[in-house]
Design an enzyme around this catalytic site. Structure first.
Site, PDB file in Angstrom:
ATOM      1  N   HIS A  93      97.644  16.921   9.616  1.00 42.77           N
ATOM      2  CA  HIS A  93      98.975  16.316   9.469  1.00 42.77           C
ATOM      3  C   HIS A  93     100.060  17.395   9.468  1.00 42.77           C
ATOM      4  O   HIS A  93     100.540  17.803   8.423  1.00 42.77           O
ATOM      5  CB  HIS A  93      99.000  15.496   8.170  1.00 42.77           C
ATOM      6  CG  HIS A  93     100.316  14.901   7.810  1.00 42.77           C
ATOM      7  ND1 HIS A  93     101.277  14.534   8.748  1.00 42.77           N
ATOM      8  CD2 HIS A  93     100.860  14.604   6.590  1.00 42.77           C
ATOM      9  CE1 HIS A  93     102.333  14.031   8.117  1.00 42.77           C
ATOM     10  NE2 HIS A  93     102.102  14.077   6.812  1.00 42.77           N
ATOM     11  N   CYS A 125     103.409   6.973   5.351  1.00 46.91           N
ATOM     12  CA  CYS A 125     104.158   7.080   4.104  1.00 46.91           C
ATOM     13  C   CYS A 125     105.037   8.324   4.198  1.00 46.91           C
ATOM     14  O   CYS A 125     104.820   9.198   5.036  1.00 46.91           O
ATOM     15  CB  CYS A 125     103.217   7.154   2.905  1.00 46.91           C
ATOM     16  SG  CYS A 125     102.096   8.576   2.913  1.00 46.91           S
ATOM     17  N   GLY A 165     107.171  11.330   1.855  1.00 44.70           N
ATOM     18  CA  GLY A 165     107.413  11.971   0.582  1.00 44.70           C
ATOM     19  C   GLY A 165     108.752  11.560  -0.015  1.00 44.70           C
ATOM     20  O   GLY A 165     109.729  11.399   0.707  1.00 44.70           O
ATOM     21  N   CYS A 203     107.459  13.109   6.372  1.00 49.02           N
ATOM     22  CA  CYS A 203     106.293  12.855   7.224  1.00 49.02           C
ATOM     23  C   CYS A 203     106.584  11.963   8.425  1.00 49.02           C
ATOM     24  O   CYS A 203     105.764  11.874   9.336  1.00 49.02           O
ATOM     25  CB  CYS A 203     105.168  12.246   6.396  1.00 49.02           C
ATOM     26  SG  CYS A 203     104.779  13.201   4.926  1.00 49.02           S
TER      27      CYS A 203
END
Length: 398
Positions: A353, A383, A385, A107
């Protein structure tokens, strides 16, 4: 010297302008659209990327032959490689003498791409480069992307935790930190309300590049030419009460659902960076500057807490305190991990996103917000993954 005085002097320092600064001369994004049913559902990611790459240098009136390197964040690359991004750059009118790579840190890929280019400038490797991000979750996202891992590696608990579905990690954060469904739904509703108000007031227009493309009507199968110029996941009228009616998506007793998690989306963004002395020499516009970035690892089972650790790390590296920051752009992967963030125009729950795009998109959004509200210092964060967080500090000079 007190901590407050030290912090104030650090803020004064980052507001100073030095010839070796890494400055942002242009930042642009596409609209973010709903995967598989939004305006980009029939548009390949290389085309969306090519449009923002061309726009980012044309808006700065920069000769594309002066762009030395490009880094593109992409989590779900077509054909598994960098070819599509390279093709997009060539289609955008950037000569074959400009090198390019893709980068995947989940991300944060778009922010990692910008950080890579910034660091190349800082060490003298290049003077001008583009950090970008793209994702078509329409074409790249689904069960086909699941990996096959060795039994030996999976015997390590934290390695196995990396395979936990993102929604379950959200439930873990909510459980471990006692974040109720009610709190999450209030936060998600507020994100939708802020985004809807900003969209209605035209506050996103300056950061979004209208893109002409084609779309197929699923009922008639007729192909129409359209201009995509607005985020189509933003909805008016969302309330905590309306979200409370939705069923949990990942666990029958859970609190994460379609309305308080980030949308699966398509989009691209690009940020053009240069050494300040070179930007001044070429007469390029200077929108702001890159100050610092940092990454951090966290337990994979609660990957959503990444920003809570990445933000203090990057502030520490820059000598800043949270009071020095005018606003935060924090990716709302799930409401469970974003309830403390401040996104003035809403975030990923309302906007979407597109994995590789988000880190670059947040910079275009942050610079636009800073200009509209007359603020200076902002932080972007997300954050990541498998259990990480990333954050960066930027200064607006508009």
């Amino acid at each position: 010297m007190s901590a407050q005085a030290s912090s104030s002097s650090a803020k004064a320092r980052i507001l100073q302008k030095n010839d070796n600064d890494v400055v942002i001369v242009s930042a642009i994004r596409s609209a973010v659209t709903k995967a598989r049913k939004g305006a980009f559902k029939d548009t390949k990611p290389d085309y969306i990327l090519s449009q923002v790459l061309r726009a980012v240098y044309e808006r700065a009136n920069l000769d594309p032959s002066l762009i030395e390197d490009i880094s593109v964040g992409n989590v779900l690359p077509p054909a598994g490689g960098a070819s599509a991004a390279r093709m997009a750059a060539l289609h955008a009118g950037i000569p074959n003498t400009t090198s390019l790579n893709t980068i995947n840190r989940q991300c944060s890929s778009g922010l990692s791409a910008v950080s890579q280019i910034a660091n190349q400038i800082l060490v003298g490797e290049i003077d001008i480069g583009i950090g970008a991000g793209v994702e078509s979750m329409t074409f790249g996202y689904g069960p086909g992307g699941a990996g096959d891992f060795s039994d030996e590696v999976l015997q390590t608990q934290e390695a196995e935790d990396c395979t936990i579905p993102m929604g379950i990690t959200s439930e873990n954060v909510a459980s471990d930190y006692n974040i109720s469904r009610e709190v999450q739904d209030k936060f998600a509703a507020h994100s939708f309300q802020k985004a809807a108000a900003a969209q209605k007031a035209g506050k996103f227009k300056a950061e979004i590049l209208p893109i002409k493309t084609k779309i197929t009507d699923p009922k008639t199968e007729k192909v129409h030419e359209i201009v995509v110029e607005a985020d189509d996941g933003v909805r008016e009228g969302v309330t905590a009460e309306s979200l409370a009616k939705l069923k949990p998506a990942f666990s029958k007793t859970g609190s994460t659902h379609a309305g308080n998690a980030s949308q699966v989306s398509d989009g691209a963004a690009a940020v053009l960076l240069a050494r300040r002395s070179v930007a001044k020499k070429l007469g390029l516009p200077i929108l702001g500057k890159f100050v610092a970035a940092a990454t951090v690892g966290v337990p994979p089972r609660i990957m959503g807490v990444g920003p809570a650790y990445a933000i203090p790390r990057v502030l520490g590296k820059a000598g800043l305190s949270k009071e020095d920051i005018d606003f935060y752009e924090i990716n709302e992967a799930f409401a469970s991990q974003a309830v403390y963030s401040v996104n003035l125009h809403g975030g990923a729950i309302a906007i979407g996103h597109p994995l590789g795009c988000t880190g670059a998109r947040q910079i275009a959004t942050g610079l636009n917000i800073a200009k509209q509200y007359g603020t200076k210092v902002f932080v972007t964060s997300m954050c990541i993954g498998s259990g990480m967080g990333m954050a960066a500090v930027f200064v607006s000079e508009q």
